[in-house]
Structure formats: C-alpha cells, structure tokens
Motif scaffolding. Structure first.
Motif, PDB file in Angstrom:
ATOM      1  N   PHE A   1       0.816  -1.183  -0.144  1.00 21.85           N
ATOM      2  CA  PHE A   1       0.097  -0.018  -0.015  1.00 21.85           C
ATOM      3  C   PHE A   1       0.855   1.234  -0.037  1.00 21.85           C
ATOM      4  CE2 PHE A   1      -2.748  -3.103   1.487  1.00 21.85           C
ATOM      5  CZ  PHE A   1      -3.981  -2.905   0.671  1.00 21.85           C
ATOM      6  N   SER A   2       2.099   1.099  -0.459  1.00 29.66           N
ATOM      7  CA  SER A   2       2.896   2.360  -0.453  1.00 29.66           C
ATOM      8  C   SER A   2       3.259   2.609  -1.852  1.00 29.66           C
ATOM      9  CB  SER A   2       4.377   2.087   0.372  1.00 29.66           C
ATOM     10  OG  SER A   2       3.929   1.738   1.670  1.00 29.66           O
TER      11      SER A   2
ATOM     12  N   TYR B   1       3.746   0.677  -8.255  1.00 33.94           N
ATOM     13  CA  TYR B   1       2.381   1.184  -9.167  1.00 33.94           C
ATOM     14  C   TYR B   1       2.252   2.575  -8.710  1.00 33.94           C
ATOM     15  CZ  TYR B   1       0.016   0.353  -4.548  1.00 33.94           C
ATOM     16  OH  TYR B   1      -0.435   0.407  -3.438  1.00 33.94           O
ATOM     17  N   ASP B   2       1.471   3.237  -9.729  1.00 30.66           N
ATOM     18  CA  ASP B   2       1.039   4.561  -9.541  1.00 30.66           C
ATOM     19  C   ASP B   2      -0.278   4.507  -9.078  1.00 30.66           C
ATOM     20  OD1 ASP B   2       0.767   7.275  -9.392  1.00 30.66           O
ATOM     21  OD2 ASP B   2       1.774   7.771 -11.159  1.00 30.66           O
ATOM     22  N   PRO B   3      -0.889   5.011  -8.109  1.00 30.88           N
ATOM     23  CA  PRO B   3      -2.344   5.023  -7.754  1.00 30.88           C
ATOM     24  C   PRO B   3      -2.896   6.010  -8.614  1.00 30.88           C
ATOM     25  CG  PRO B   3      -0.937   5.926  -5.995  1.00 30.88           C
ATOM     26  CD  PRO B   3      -0.124   5.394  -6.736  1.00 30.88           C
TER      27      PRO B   3
ATOM     28  N   GLU C   1     -10.092   3.263  -7.332  1.00 36.53           N
ATOM     29  CA  GLU C   1     -10.808   4.366  -6.788  1.00 36.53           C
ATOM     30  C   GLU C   1     -10.399   4.213  -5.302  1.00 36.53           C
ATOM     31  OE1 GLU C   1     -11.641   7.695  -7.102  1.00 36.53           O
ATOM     32  OE2 GLU C   1     -11.732   6.643  -9.185  1.00 36.53           O
ATOM     33  N   LEU C   2     -10.574   2.951  -4.927  1.00 39.96           N
ATOM     34  CA  LEU C   2     -10.862   2.855  -3.426  1.00 39.96           C
ATOM     35  C   LEU C   2      -9.247   3.001  -2.938  1.00 39.96           C
ATOM     36  CD1 LEU C   2     -12.768   1.489  -1.394  1.00 39.96           C
ATOM     37  CD2 LEU C   2     -11.495  -0.633  -1.643  1.00 39.96           C
ATOM     38  N   LEU C   3      -8.391   2.628  -3.497  1.00 40.85           N
ATOM     39  CA  LEU C   3      -6.968   2.472  -3.261  1.00 40.85           C
ATOM     40  C   LEU C   3      -6.651   3.810  -3.225  1.00 40.85           C
ATOM     41  CD1 LEU C   3      -4.490   1.079  -2.676  1.00 40.85           C
ATOM     42  CD2 LEU C   3      -3.832   1.414  -5.229  1.00 40.85           C
ATOM     43  N   ARG C   4      -7.088   4.691  -4.095  1.00 39.69           N
ATOM     44  CA  ARG C   4      -6.626   6.314  -4.262  1.00 39.69           C
ATOM     45  C   ARG C   4      -7.178   7.011  -2.962  1.00 39.69           C
ATOM     46  NH1 ARG C   4      -6.486   6.090  -9.910  1.00 39.69           N
ATOM     47  NH2 ARG C   4      -8.624   5.977 -10.228  1.00 39.69           N
ATOM     48  N   SER C   5      -8.465   6.521  -2.491  1.00 41.35           N
ATOM     49  CA  SER C   5      -8.860   7.514  -1.249  1.00 41.35           C
ATOM     50  C   SER C   5      -8.220   6.976   0.108  1.00 41.35           C
ATOM     51  CB  SER C   5     -10.390   7.124  -1.353  1.00 41.35           C
ATOM     52  OG  SER C   5     -10.625   5.823  -1.281  1.00 41.35           O
TER      53      SER C   5
END
Lengths: 268, 247
Positions: free
Chosen positions: A190-191, A195-197, A206-210
């Motif tokens: 989750f860091s 990847y580039d969120p 979308e969830l990850l971005r938030s």
C-alpha cells in the motif's frame, strides 16, 4: 528545559559510542564477504532487476503509464527498505544490547538510534544503485534532486520514532517481532512502490486512491520521486504531511520509550 | 561531601511466576486475573556513605544483594525506593568487558569498550600503548576476541577500565581474574589509583583480600545491612558466622 539540556549532554558524551557502534555493525555486516560493501549496491540493483522483469512482463503493470519504470520502482524500493530495515532492527536493539545495559549505565535510546543510523548509512550506499539505474535508463538529473534530502530526513525521524516505540514494546512482548514482518509486507503493497495509484485503472483503484493518503510511507516515497524523478519542487501538502508524521512518530516514540526505559533491565 | 550516598534504597524485583512473553498469554492471564507476581526484595532499606579516597568493602553470602547494590550505585538499576547520590565519574568493573564484541579484534574492542565507558577516541589513542602494555597482549591485538581465553579477555578489560583516573571505581570480584602475577599487578594499579584520590568499592568473597585492602566494610545479609564499620570488627563478626555455621 533542564531535562532537555541533560539529554543533550548525555548525547554529546556518548556520541563516540554511537559512532563506534555503527562502525562495529558495519564491520560485522561485511566481514568475510568477498565483495563487502559492494553488496549494499548490488543487492538493491538485483532486486530491482527482478521486479522490473516481473512487473513489466509477467504482470503487466507498466501499461498504467509510468515513465521510466525502473527508476520509479527503485526509489520506492530503496526508501521502503530503509524504513523496513530501520524499524525492524531498532525493534530488536534493546534485546541485543542486553549484555551491555545490564552492566554499565548507557543512555538506552542510543541503541535504537544506532540501528536507524546504520540503516541510513546502508541506504545512502545503495543510492549508488539508484544513480546507476538512472544512468542506464538515461534519466535526466534534475537540480531539484537536492531537495530529496527533505523526504529522506523526515523519513529518518519517522522511522526513529516508530523504532523507539517498537524497541520498548518488544522488551515486554516478543510477539511483536513476528507480527511486524507481516505488517511491513502488507504496508509495502500500500505504499505505491511498484504502481502509481493516480494513473492506475481498474475498479479497486478508486478505493486505493482514497485510502493511500493515510499511509505516511506513500508521502515520503512520493516526495522523493517528485524531486529526483520528475524534477518538481515539493508541494505544500507533501511538505507538511512528511513533517507532521515525523514529529508525531518521534514524540510518541520518545514518550513510550522514556516511560518504560527504567524497566528494560528487569525484562531482558 | 561524601562521594557516594545511598539513602534507604530498596530494590524490588517482580518475579513473575509464569513468564508472559507473548501478548496472547499476557492478556489471557490478565483477563483471568492470574497475573501474579511474587515480589522479591534484593535490597531493603540499605543506607551507606562512602567518603572520598576510601577503600570500601562489601561482604555477604551469595544472594545477599552485593552485586545489586553495586548496579544501583552504577546507575544500571533504578532503585524502587530511596535515592542514590554519586559525586563524580564512575568506572564500573561490574563484569569486565561489558560491551566487548567477540567477533571484533582486541584493537577494535579497546575502542568500543572505551567509548562504552565514556572515553573519547582521541584519549584512547593517546593511551593505547599503555593499555596494551599493561595487558601484555601485544601479539594478539588483531585476533578476534572469541579466540581469546577468558583470562586474556579480562586482562584487556581491566586495562581499559582502569586507564582513566575515575573518581570512583566499582569492582565486583574482578581481582579473581587472571593468574597471580596479573592479580598482583591489578592490586598495584588499584593502589596507584587510590593514591591519586580514587574511591574504590570492592566486592569480594575473599575475606583475606578485603581485610588487606579495605578501610571500611559493610556486611549485607538478605538485602539488609547487617553491620557497617571498620574492617576488623565487621570481618571478625562475619568470620564468626562461618564458625557458627560450621558447628
């Protein structure tokens, strides 16, 4: 205020011990290995190679539009490794210092501090790997790269704070050592290391971005990339998030550590 | 002003009946109300004063709290009650070679241990030859300590620990190390330090050594002070105990 002064005097008196302990760790780490300190460079380089190979061919994540993926990746890796190494070695620092602190009076915080410093030294060496990858991929060297000191310095303080907390907790509950490894692995995913969120597609993106904004590591890595990879100046958000997390972690760490340190001797 | 003042010090250890070293065990025990500790006082209400330049002895049977007291004075333990005031720098010889790393060479260890004792590298540089000379181990300087015999390790340790002119030297059974030649050398070095105004606290099981070297003696029994006074009185009483036990 007087306490702070006493602390500083203590530190000043034992600065050579800190220096010597780092020297010892360094010697012991590379003793008897043929390549010695070269491993600090070679190791992240090889890891990077493996991950680039995996993520750009087998699991095609490069399609998500990251320029110069190898550099992007290795920055994330190096910083996360620093955090991981610093916290997990600081965690066991009090236990391994047991023979020492049972016999002589030494300010105890010196041991977690030493481990975090040592991790930083290692990390600085492995920046050579970063330079190499940048050269090979023909990445531009931006003048803003000098600003990368800021995310690195705040990450150092952040790791120290976490390390102090873990070191104190581990004295009483050894389980934490085993749990922490699992936790950092989860945290790594989750860091935004590989990847580039912001540009990632897919339903879960979308969830990850938030959520990813709540992860301090994300901000440190992001700040570092901005300056080194993209040639940008740090934006206001990154600056204050990095500083705030560092200060909170350090203050909490010191409070926890200080309140427990007199009991350490009885439990190790 | 006394060099060391120990006022009504008690040292309590919680001897957990079962050691809870994992969270789960701890919480389970806490929830069930089974967190039991057996309190154990290693020291109880101990007071003593050591004056400047004194050679102070501590005697007592095993487990009477001698080493604990030394550790409290050295700042390793924080007393559960009471207070300790120390005026001056301490060279603790509680267990020789604290902070030695067996994988490092003697040379590296001299620097490491020196800084553990709070010396500066510069100072160690200037005294390096003296340290090596005293330990008589010049030929083994670049050998990792793990290949040393225990006698050799303690030689190095004693040499480092006594290289400074500390105000207070705390010595726990250290003179029992090494062969008799080295022991004599150690005693001479301690006498030298004493003449320079160093205060010494010595723990020893050799009553003969205590009688020979100390000015005043405290006898500890089960964590309490049984007797404090000049060497002869206390040692005679202590030896009488021996006969008592024998008969």
């Amino acid at each position: 205020m007087r306490m702070l002064k006493a602390y500083c005097q203590d530190f000043w008196r034992f600065r050579f011990l800190l220096q010597n302990l780092i020297g010892r760790d360094f010697k012991l780490k590379y003793r008897r290995s043929v390549l010695g300190v070269v491993w600090s460079v070679l190791n992240p380089l090889l890891m990077c190679l493996v991950m680039v190979a995996v993520f750009s061919s087998i699991l095609d994540m490069r399609g998500s539009g990251i320029d110069n993926f190898p550099v992007y990746l290795i920055i994330g890796q190096l910083l996360f490794n620093f955090f991981n190494e610093a916290t997990s070695t600081a965690m066991s620092s009090m236990l391994s210092a047991a023979p020492l602190i049972k016999k002589v009076y030494i300010p105890k915080y010196i041991f977690p501090l030493e481990r975090v410093c040592f991790a930083l030294v290692n990390c600085l060496f492995s920046f050579i790997a970063l330079v190499l990858v940048m050269l090979v991929t023909g990445a531009k060297l931006h003048a803003t790269a000098i600003l990368a000191v800021y995310p690195l310095a705040t990450l150092f303080i952040f790791s120290l704070g976490i390390g102090l907390m873990l070191a104190a907790a581990t004295v009483f509950f050894r389980d934490i050592m085993h749990l922490w490894g699992v936790f950092t692995t989860a945290l790594m995913y989750f860091s935004a290391v590989f990847y580039d969120p912001m540009t990632m597609g897919g339903t879960s993106a979308e969830l990850l971005r938030s959520f990813i904004g709540y992860n301090p590591m994300y901000w440190y890595i992001k700040g570092f990339r901005m300056t080194v990879l993209y040639g940008q100046v740090l934006d206001f958000n990154t600056i204050w998030v990095c500083a705030l997390c560092a200060v909170i972690a350090l203050v909490l760490g010191l409070i926890v550590f200080r309140s427990q340190q007199d009991k350490f001797v009885l439990h190790i | 002003m006394s060099m060391i003042e120990v006022n009504n010090v008690s040292m309590r250890f919680n001897m957990a009946k079962e050691k809870h070293e994992s969270l789960k065990e701890y919480f389970l025990a806490a929830v069930q109300g089974k967190l039991q500790f057996e309190e154990f006082y290693a020291l109880r209400d101990v007071s003593l004063k050591v004056e400047k330049g004194e050679f102070y002895g501590l005697i007592g049977l095993n487990g009477s709290g001698k080493s604990t007291l030394l550790k409290v004075i050295a700042g390793v333990y924080k007393p559960s009650a009471g207070s300790v005031t120390v005026n001056g720098s301490i060279a603790p010889l509680i267990e020789l070679g604290a902070g030695f790393d067996m994988d490092l060479t003697a040379r590296e260890n001299i620097y490491l241990n020196g800084t553990v004792l709070g010396l500066t590298p510069k100072y160690i540089d200037s005294k390096f030859d003296e340290i090596v000379e005293f330990s008589e181990l010049r030929d083994f300087l670049d050998v990792p300590l793990k290949n040393y015999s225990s006698g050799m390790v303690s030689r190095i340790a004693f040499s480092i620990a006594t290289i400074t002119k500390p105000d207070i030297l705390i010595a726990d059974e250290i003179l029992s190390v090494g062969d008799f030649m080295f022991q004599e050398k150690c005693e001479k070095r301690m006498a030298e330090l004493m003449s320079g105004g160093t205060t010494v606290i010595l723990v020893s099981h050799s009553i003969e050594q205590i009688e020979r070297m100390c000015d005043r003696v405290t006898w500890l029994e089960k964590g309490r002070v049984r007797m404090t006074g000049d060497t002869k009185t206390v040692c005679d009483a202590y030896k009488a105990l021996d006969q008592e036990a024998a008969t």
